[in-house]
Each structure stands twice: as C-alpha cells, then as structure tokens.
Design an enzyme around this catalytic site. Structure first.
Site: not given
Length: 354
Positions: A71, A279, A332
């Site tokens: 993951s 940023d 998953h």
C-alpha cells in the site's frame, strides 16, 4: 521470507517506536504552525531517507538490499527507486503503485467510483441491511448519540465504517455490527454499547492521528490537497446522509473528523494548514524510473478501492523493466490474506522464474 532473508520490519517515522505522533507529542509545539511544519517531515521522502540510514548501518555503505512495500509502502518504494536505485537489489510492491503525476482530484474520483461499486456489492450480499442501516441512520439523525469516548456519532461518522470495504473480509464486520445494533432500553429501542464500541474501534484515530493528519498529503506534489475528498463528496449524491440505501465511505479523511473525534480536536488548525500547503516537493522522478535497472515486481489488485488500478497500470508503463501481476483473486489485503503465495510469486518474478 525469513527462510532466505534477514527481515527488518520498519516502524516508519511517526509510528510504533519511531517518534510516534500522538496528541501529547504534538502538544510540545506552541502553535498550530509549529505542529504543521513538524508533520511535513513524515512523508515518503523522509521515510526513505531513514531507510537509507539503516541500510548503511545494517548492510553496508555500498551493499544494496531488497525492499517490500504494501500500500503506502509501495509509494515509498517508488520514491526509493526515484532517489536511490543504486541501494536496491530488488523491489516487491503489493497494492501500492501510485500515480506519478496524477492530480489528487483524479485519485479520489477513481476511489469514489470504486467505492460505489463496493457499496452495491455489500447490499447485494446483505440486502436485509438496507433497512437495518436506514433505521440506524434515522436514529442518529434524531438523537444525540455519543461513543464511549464522548465523541458524537453522526450519520456521516457512521458512514465512515466503509473503511474496510477494500479488504477481503471487509463486509462482514459491518454486517455483524448493524445486525445487532439496537437493544431495548428504558424508553424503547436504542443503540447498544457493543455497537457503539464497535463503531469507535473501527473509526477512531486516537492511537494513529498521523493517518488522519497526513492521508491526503501523501498524494500532494506541488499543489495543495485542499480537503479534496470532502469537496468531491459534496457532488456525489450516493454518499448523501439522506441517501437510501446509505453508502459508506472508505479511507477518505474529512474536516469534520477533527471536530467530532475527541482525540483529534486539538489538531484541526494544523490539519487545515497541511491541507492548504501548496509547495509539497515532488516524490517521483519520471526520468530515473524510465531508466530503471532494478528488478521490480508488483501485485496490482484489479478491484482495489484504495489504489486505483488505472493509475497503477499507468505507472507500471513508466517504470522500465517492472513485471506486474494484475489479479482480482485478492483485495487490498492480499499480502496478509495469503502472504506465502503473494510474496513467493513476486520473488519468483524478480528472479525470472515466472
């Protein structure tokens, strides 16, 4: 793995015994700005830098090692390939090939679409839960219900129980929980303590606030996350609190969590600052990945609700030499559900056996 390798299990920074993020550790900072700045140092770039320090100490300055990423661990592996491929002899990734330049909005559009499918599958498996869940939602909408820790349980808080829908055993815990939600109280049917405790256990972030604080930030590169999951949800009627059947959300983090979860309440301002940060540095180097020489194998779960298969396949085409195994045999949690087969197959793929 231990039959062939010396295995190092890493507590990534901010978790376990690696300077864990807790309400107490964040309280050391005098301002939300201080908390937010500190939390910017817990993404994949910092984790890989830590791994490099350990590699040099444990293996040697010039000796590479093999890494396994599940993951978000796979995200870290792709960053590792971008910044220090010379340190890697092989890379195994399970359910964790990220979009290299994908806008966060696109990521959540894919995950919401897959989550709609998962909700439909859930109700197809347990059609009787449509009415049960409707009754629970109606009760929550008309009563002040508190979890054992004092946090209010709202309809949207109840909807967060879909966080396990991406696992092979993810439907059953919710089904068993709602099946016995009501008990008979002095004034009639009410939500019982076992139900409320089960909801708290499944949705609280008191022991791992780092997940709530940085979940959207793991996708951010050169732009703000801006509470993306919340904004997109507002345009999806399937997840409206009045919808019937009521659909559940998964790994998405929402601003209201920092108001309703008792353990997160003191972190809302820091969370807002992180969501507004524009940023964030780039995590992946497309040129280095295109020139990759490290042996890489990745299991891509076709029905993955957390890491969209479309983006994983796109990234796989951008990493030179990667070998992929695309399957819907697993969800998953494939590595946990059938570790010997999944890990063994990836190992053999990097050895050219498969």
């Amino acid at each position: 793995a231990i039959q062939e390798y010396r295995v190092l299990l890493l507590d990534q920074r901010g978790t376990g015994r690696s300077s864990p993020i807790t309400p107490e550790s964040l309280a050391v900072f005098e301002s939300p700005e201080g908390q937010a700045e500190y939390l910017t140092h817990f993404r994949a770039d910092s984790i890989v830098a830590d791994a490099e320090c350990m590699r040099r100490e444990l293996v040697g300055q010039d000796r590479p090692w093999t890494v396994l990423g599940q993951s978000f661990g796979g995200f870290c592996c792709v960053h590792y390939l971008s910044v220090a491929p010379e340190s890697l002899s092989a890379v195994w990734i399970t359910g964790g090939l990220p979009g290299l330049t994908t806008p966060i909005e696109t990521i959540y559009q894919h995950t919401y679409n897959k989550l709609i499918e998962k909700n439909e599958h859930y109700y197809a498996r347990y059609p009787g839960d449509v009415e049960r869940i409707h009754k629970i939602a109606a009760f929550l909408a008309s009563h002040d219900v508190r979890l054992p820790d004092g946090s209010p349980l709202t309809v949207h808080g109840f909807q967060a129980l879909g966080i396990g829908f991406g696992m092979s055993d993810g439907y059953e815990p919710l089904h068993y929980l709602v099946e016995s939600a009501f008990v008979e109280g002095p004034s009639g049917p009410t939500l019982g303590y076992p139900f409320l405790r089960g909801v708290q256990n499944a949705t609280a972030y008191d022991t791992n606030p780092i997940y709530a604080l940085l979940h959207e930030a793991i996708y951010a590169q050169g732009s703000a996350s801006s509470w993306c999951a919340a904004h997109l949800r507002a345009d999806l009627p399937q997840f409206d609190e009045q919808a019937d059947p009521l659909f559940f959300t998964a790994e998405m983090i929402y601003p209201w969590m920092f108001e309703e979860d008792q353990a997160l309440q003191g972190m809302r301002q820091a969370a807002d600052l992180l969501a507004a940060k524009s940023d964030w540095p780039r995590l992946y180097d497309a040129d280095r990945l295109a020139a990759n020489e490290v042996r890489v194998a990745a299991a891509i779960y076709h029905d993955d609700v957390y890491v969209p298969v479309e983006l994983s396949l796109q990234t796989a085409r951008s990493i030179r030499g990667i070998r992929t195994w695309v399957t819907n045999e697993y969800e998953h949690n494939g590595l946990r559900a059938d570790g010997a087969r999944v890990l063994g197959r990836l190992r053999d793929m990097t050895r050219g056996i498969l």
